[in-house]
Write an enzyme that holds these catalytic residues in place. Structure first.
Site, PDB file in Angstrom:
ATOM      1  N   TRP A  11       0.834  -1.207   0.000  1.00 43.18           N
ATOM      2  CA  TRP A  11       0.000   0.000   0.000  1.00 43.18           C
ATOM      3  C   TRP A  11       0.868   1.256   0.000  1.00 43.18           C
ATOM      4  CZ3 TRP A  11      -4.204  -1.390  -1.931  1.00 43.18           C
ATOM      5  CH2 TRP A  11      -4.876  -2.542  -1.530  1.00 43.18           C
ATOM      6  N   ASP A  40      -1.743   6.869   6.200  1.00 44.83           N
ATOM      7  CA  ASP A  40      -2.767   5.919   5.779  1.00 44.83           C
ATOM      8  C   ASP A  40      -3.018   5.007   6.980  1.00 44.83           C
ATOM      9  OD1 ASP A  40      -4.283   3.846   4.767  1.00 44.83           O
ATOM     10  OD2 ASP A  40      -2.917   3.347   3.123  1.00 44.83           O
ATOM     11  N   LYS A  96     -12.291  -1.747   7.041  1.00 43.89           N
ATOM     12  CA  LYS A  96     -11.559  -2.570   7.999  1.00 43.89           C
ATOM     13  C   LYS A  96     -12.045  -2.331   9.427  1.00 43.89           C
ATOM     14  CE  LYS A  96      -8.379  -3.147   4.493  1.00 43.89           C
ATOM     15  NZ  LYS A  96      -7.685  -2.340   3.503  1.00 43.89           N
TER      16      LYS A  96
END
Ligand SMILES: *Cc1c(COP(=O)(O)O)cnc(C)c1O
Length: 373
Positions: free
Chosen positions: A118, A185, A209
């Protein structure tokens, strides 16, 4: 169970699905209370005679949903008043380019830490908008550690990190603050532990999530981060315009946002982020302890870099892994296969996963070891 078309119009659907132990990395398990209330709202929202799927997003009732969600995020994360809370679309992946588009001019420098897939995607997108300096990378260690000993250039407009690396199971335990323009993030660990959230310039997270279903992206940005670049920004990608219109520039994902609100209320009722951190600590400690003790299993990350959200583990051969995979599936354990880039297993222990699920997984590991060890 009757299909919903056979239920009377004003019936409330109760969650009677059979028990599955869901450890998926995202989207994933939501608290049962949230699923029940969201289901009821699909049939008849607050006795309005309308489904939550049918209401206008500019109705006062829905404007109140957005406002309460914003306030709960602020309260739960103890944000400062100049930190704006936005509910956007496009997932965390859209933030990979929306962040540099809003914060970085072409000739300016931004620093990035490369701690996984990511992060590296965020780096790749940011290169379209400015000069990107990768100040550290754990790629050579297959992303199984969090880097230490690195320097962030003074001229960097911001420093971007991925606080929890969902795929590899590593997590920054100590945030390497170099300035108050840190960008993070936090898709896979926001709301799971206490951090000084008011020290970040910008935080973003896909909801699926720890916050709710897919479809909502949470962005928290301090006002003084904005308005400093020359580039023209398309309306839908401009944070300032989203702030001015209170996340209502266009039709928001109404149902997904409402379900996020239910999850935020649930989180507050559990005692908030500090209480959740203690619960999460016990869950991950218990699972790591079993994996460390058990001769058949091993973990992929060691020491303090271990993620408290995503526990990656393996047995000692592909055959053994296959055997355990079938064993776990047989016991209604879902979603523990590792990411296709990392392999083996990953148990995701987000906020909504109760201790009983973790106990059940540990019991399954022990039973497997007894039978096949
Ligand atoms: C899941 C995840 C993403 C991708 O999120 P999307 O909402 O699917 O774009 C990005 N970063 C991290 C850390 C993630 O866990």
């Amino acid at each position: 169970m009757p299909s919903c078309f056979e239920l009377p119009l004003n019936a409330i659907y109760f969650n009677t699905r059979f028990m599955v132990y869901n450890f998926n990395a995202g989207p994933t398990h939501l608290p049962d209370a949230v699923i029940n209330e969201a289901s009821a709202a699909i049939l008849d929202w607050n006795k309005t005679g309308l489904s939550i799927l049918e209401i206008g997003h500019r109705s006062q009732a829905f404007v109140d949903v957005v406002e309460e969600s914003r306030q709960l995020v602020s309260e739960l994360l103890m944000l400062d008043s100049d930190q704006q809370v936005l509910f956007l679309h496009g997932g965390a992946s859209t933030q990979f380019f929306q962040v540099p588009m809003n914060l970085l001019d072409n000739k300016e420098v931004a620093a990035y830490a490369d701690t996984g897939v990511w992060s590296s995607k965020a780096i790749q997108e940011a290169r379209l908008f400015g000069k990107i300096e990768v100040v550290c990378s754990s790629k050579d260690q297959q992303y199984r550690i969090i880097p230490t000993d690195f320097a962030v250039p003074n001229e960097a407009r911001y420093f971007h990190i991925t606080t929890n690396n969902t795929i590899y199971g590593t997590q920054w335990q100590k945030i390497p603050f170099t300035s108050n323009t840190m960008v993070a993030d936090m898709s896979s660990d926001l709301f799971s532990r206490v951090l000084p959230f008011n020290r970040f310039g910008l935080i973003y997270a896909g909801a699926q999530k720890n916050l709710g279903p897919a479809g909502v992206t949470l962005v928290i940005v301090r006002e003084d981060m904005l308005g400093k670049i020359k580039r023209a920004i398309p309306t839908m990608l401009d944070y300032k315009k989203h702030i001015a219109e209170k996340s209502m520039l266009n039709t928001p994902p109404v149902f997904a946002l409402y379900t996020c609100l239910l999850t935020l209320r649930w989180l507050k009722a559990q005692g908030g982020v500090a209480a959740m951190e203690q619960i999460n600590l016990k869950k991950s400690n218990d699972l790591y302890a079993e994996l460390d003790r058990n001769p058949l299993f091993h973990t992929m990350v060691n020491g303090e870099d271990r993620s408290k959200m995503n526990v990656c583990f393996s047995l000692d051969s592909a055959e053994r892994n296959q055997q355990f995979s079938a064993f776990a599936k047989d016991r209604n354990i879902y979603g523990i296969e590792g990411h296709r880039l990392a392999g083996a297993f990953r148990a995701s222990l987000y906020n909504a996963i109760p201790q009983t699920y973790v106990d059940y997984l540990i019991q399954t590991i022990q039973d497997f070891t007894r039978i096949h060890g």
